[in-house]
Design a protein around this motif. Structure first.
Motif, PDB file in Angstrom:
ATOM      1  N   LEU A   1       0.833  -1.202   0.000  1.00  0.00           N
ATOM      2  CA  LEU A   1       0.000   0.000   0.000  1.00  0.00           C
ATOM      3  C   LEU A   1       0.868   1.252   0.000  1.00  0.00           C
ATOM      4  O   LEU A   1       0.604   2.228  -0.709  1.00  0.00           O
TER       5      LEU A   1
ATOM      6  N   PHE B   1      -7.180  -2.404  -3.718  1.00  0.00           N
ATOM      7  CA  PHE B   1      -6.871  -1.589  -2.550  1.00  0.00           C
ATOM      8  C   PHE B   1      -6.971  -2.416  -1.277  1.00  0.00           C
ATOM      9  O   PHE B   1      -6.107  -2.343  -0.396  1.00  0.00           O
TER      10      PHE B   1
ATOM     11  N   ASP C   1      -4.069  -3.174   1.253  1.00  0.00           N
ATOM     12  CA  ASP C   1      -4.242  -2.730   2.635  1.00  0.00           C
ATOM     13  C   ASP C   1      -3.996  -3.892   3.595  1.00  0.00           C
ATOM     14  O   ASP C   1      -3.345  -3.744   4.636  1.00  0.00           O
TER      15      ASP C   1
ATOM     16  N   ASN D   1      -0.290  -4.792   3.891  1.00  0.00           N
ATOM     17  CA  ASN D   1       0.590  -3.750   4.396  1.00  0.00           C
ATOM     18  C   ASN D   1       0.745  -3.909   5.906  1.00  0.00           C
ATOM     19  O   ASN D   1      -0.145  -4.411   6.572  1.00  0.00           O
TER      20      ASN D   1
ATOM     21  N   PHE E   1      -4.427   1.478   6.063  1.00  0.00           N
ATOM     22  CA  PHE E   1      -4.538   2.788   5.419  1.00  0.00           C
ATOM     23  C   PHE E   1      -5.191   3.794   6.342  1.00  0.00           C
ATOM     24  O   PHE E   1      -4.698   4.896   6.547  1.00  0.00           O
TER      25      PHE E   1
END
Lengths: 437, 291
Positions: free
Chosen positions: A308, B46, B50, B53, B57
């Motif tokens: 991300l 996304f 996310d 990660n 976010f």
């Protein structure tokens, strides 16, 4: 009159020639001087000293070959056989490579009459054609050998460690352990690790032969064992490539979505307020100027390592680039089409939709798709910094400095990935806006 | 067909209208479907990103400002040291720019040969065109970091690995752009030179280069901009220059943020400066060509 004219013209022409000559010689010589300066500024003469040719040789040979370690622990007397010396590549108990024979005395045949014998009581015998029989005895922390004082340069010996390098393999002896490395071409265990029942089976047998593993069907079992291969980690690699492409995709498309409305704000024709225009343009310059590197660093602090962060870094940098390109494209749209749409009584939003957008879509798509490909490469690099995707796996593999076959594998995959994205974006461009010519 | 034309004008128009509406509807449907697929891809992409990660976010969003704020406030406190730090890191900046400049030059020279040898009508050995094209494709596809990391292992850290890595990629990238230009060259000049018995290199130097030089220089300048960024990034993985100093100063953490700030300023200033200069010259070059 005419003579003067001629003289003047001739003079002019000669001056022009002289200038051309000056440029013709000047530019190459400036470049040459610059190269000389770089030669010393980058310390190229000292490079030979710093370069590690041994590393280069390891890299070149390890990237296409593998070695099998035969290790004797001199304390317990236990002998292990492992591909690349890794736990994951270890031969299961009771199995060993077929070039190892013997029970009390283990005889390792390295090929071409290079033979190593692990004898009881931590003794080792090494037979190398054209050289004396080497006998070694490991005791505590020392190694005693019958090696003469003047050694050939392929043997290094001290009382702690003896290293012998032959074309057929390498042998190291220390007090704690005796190791033989036997080299083979190819990427070993690429398909199945040694603990998989499918290891060493032919493709035809897996596809059409009898069921090998009673618990699973042949094909599903083989695919799952390959997918979960602990040495080559195909599953992780596939995920990493997916992450890298995802970073490029999210970053590029997100940037395009954000940059389009901002592009209108920055284009003279659509944005009457000078202040707004200037502010948007400075914003574009700023995010472009800060560069993906700094954005990555800053964003990694907020979001932690991962795909991300990389996607957002690409998104922010490219918003600036796209904004600039889009606003330039918007400046160049043809007014006639907008007027035509306006003459039908279209409202401003409809004018944009039917008068402006169709004109700039080809430019936009071409740029977006070009950046999608280029960002795949950036995502590899950003991944190496922020910790995500195939870039991270590559840096990790290089940093361990031993899995060069994995490094080679990743490099091949990265190049294939970029070339695929190049082809794919070109194909999509052809489908969406037709060939360029 | 005959039935429709016999059944009179009003029906005819109706038929056209109906088929037009059907077409519009189908277009809308396809457009909507494409949009839907795109949205689904974006949203699911996304979410996957996310998930994978380290930090989420939404958790991280309000922390974006924290690090720049820390750096800026510390740099502001020690603003008196800033000029000295900028002077201290100036040599690193010069190294970064040098890496970019040398690799652009070498890449441009390499790209020039690759493009001339890979363009139909200009190539010295027409049969080898596909070979040179594949070579430049592969050189273009290799990300700089791959070559840089491998070379750092062999040659040790420093500017040379970065220089070679960027030069290889630049040669491939420029070869593609150059050959797009040189495909459109007027071959008459080349033929004229050939009729005088000019060798291949003379034909290229006197017949092709004058035609393509403005575009080539313009692309090379654009590449130089890109390469400054690339050389800063490669520094971060150990190839010397400003990026290397940035990583070191960041590794120190709080207390040395003034150094990081100085490097940020230098990098930002350099990139903006060269962007402006090169875009001005590029505009001039491409405008001059139109006349």
């Amino acid at each position: 009159m005419t003579t003067i004219d001629l003289d003047a013209t001739k003079f002019e022409a000669e001056k022009l020639f002289q200038r051309k000559r000056l440029i013709g010689f000047g530019i190459p010589s400036v470049i040459a001087v610059y190269f000389v300066y770089i030669f010393f500024a980058f310390d190229l003469p000292g490079l030979a000293g710093r370069a590690n040719m041994e590393n280069a040789v390891t890299l070149a040979s390890d990237s296409w070959s593998h070695k099998v370690h035969v290790t004797r622990d001199n304390r317990s007397g236990e002998i292990t056989y492992a591909v690349e010396g890794e736990r994951k590549g270890r031969y299961p108990d009771g199995q060993r490579p077929d070039w190892v024979t013997g029970d009390d005395a283990i005889i390792i045949d390295l090929g071409r009459e290079h033979i190593v014998r692990y004898l009881p009581d931590n003794r080792t015998e090494i037979e190398i054609p054209g050289f004396q029989l080497i006998e070694a005895q490991a005791e505590g922390r020392t190694v005693t050998t019958n090696l003469p004082d003047d050694l050939p340069d392929w043997i290094s010996a001290s009382d702690r460690r003896v290293g012998i390098t032959t074309p057929e393999g390498r042998i190291t002896l220390t007090g704690a352990r005796t190791e033989v490395f036997n080299y083979f071409p190819g990427w070993e265990l690429f398909w199945f690790t040694l603990d998989s029942p499918y290891y060493g089976q032919s493709l035809a047998k897996v596809l059409f032969g009898d069921q090998i593993d009673p618990a699973r069907g042949n094909i599903s079992g083989a695919v799952s064992d390959w997918w979960n291969n602990a040495m080559w980690r195909h599953k992780d690699v596939a995920w990493a490539i997916g992450e890298t492409i995802l970073m490029a995709f999210l970053g590029t498309m997100g940037a395009a979505i954000i940059a389009l409305p901002l592009g209108f704000l920055a284009a003279k024709r659509f944005s009457p307020f000078m202040l707004v225009r200037a502010a948007t343009r400075r914003l574009f310059d700023f995010v472009r100027g800060v560069d993906a590197l700094i954005w990555t660093v800053v964003l990694a602090r907020a979001f932690g390592p991962g795909p991300l962060t990389g996607a957002l870094a690409i998104l922010i940098t490219d918003t600036g680039t796209f904004g600039k390109i889009f606003s330039e494209a918007l400046e160049n749209v043809d007014q006639k089409q907008i007027e035509g749409v306006a003459s039908t009584g279209a409202k401003p939003l409809q004018r944009y939709r039917f008068g402006v957008i169709p004109q700039i879509v080809p430019v936009l798509l071409a740029q977006i798709l070009y950046f999608l490909e280029s960002n795949t490469r950036s995502a590899t690099i950003i991944g190496a910094i922020t910790g995500g995707g195939i870039g991270l796996m590559l840096t990790q593999a290089i940093q361990t400095q031993k899995d060069w076959e994995e490094v080679a594998y990743y490099i091949v995959l990265i190049i294939a990935m970029v070339m695929f994205m190049d082809w794919f974006s070109g194909w999509l461009r052809g489908k969406l806006i037709g060939r360029k010519d | 067909m005959a039935d429709i034309s016999l059944s009179g004008a009003p029906h005819h128009v109706d038929g056209i209208q109906a088929s037009y509406m059907a077409q519009v509807q189908r277009r809308r449907l396809y457009g909507g479907l494409t949009l839907l697929i795109f949205v689904v891809l974006m949203v699911s992409g996304f979410n996957v990103a996310d998930d994978r990660n380290a930090g989420g976010f939404w958790d991280g969003l309000h922390q974006i400002g924290d690090y720049p704020a820390d750096v800026l406030s510390e740099a502001w406190e020690k603003r008196a040291d800033l000029p000295a730090l900028i002077v201290k890191y100036f040599p690193a900046l010069v190294e970064t720019i040098n890496i970019a400049a040398v690799s652009t030059l070498i890449g441009a020279i390499g790209g020039l040969f690759l493009s001339l040898l890979g363009t139909r009508g200009l190539a010295k050995w027409p049969r080898m065109i596909p070979l040179f094209r594949r070579i430049s494709d592969i050189m273009r596809a290799v990300p700089e970091i791959v070559i840089a990391l491998v070379l750092i292992f062999v040659l040790g850290g420093g500017p040379v690995p970065a220089m070679i890595a960027i030069a290889i990629h630049t040669a491939g990238a420029l070869a593609k752009m150059f050959s797009e230009v040189s495909e459109n060259t007027d071959l008459k000049a080349v033929e004229g030179l050939a009729s005088t018995g000019a060798t291949w290199s003379q034909r290229m130097l006197l017949g092709v280069l004058p035609q393509v030089a403005p575009n080539y220089v313009s692309y090379t300048l654009l590449r130089f901009e890109i390469n400054i960024r690339a050389s800063a990034i490669l520094g971060f993985v150990g190839a010397g220059g400003l990026g290397y100093e940035l990583r070191n100063s960041m590794a120190w953490g709080p207390g040395r943020f003034d150094e990081a700030a100085a490097i940020f300023i230098l990098l930002f200033g350099t990139i903006v400066f060269f962007d402006q200069v090169s875009s001005r010259y590029r505009n001039r070059l491409t405008e001059g060509q139109g006349q």
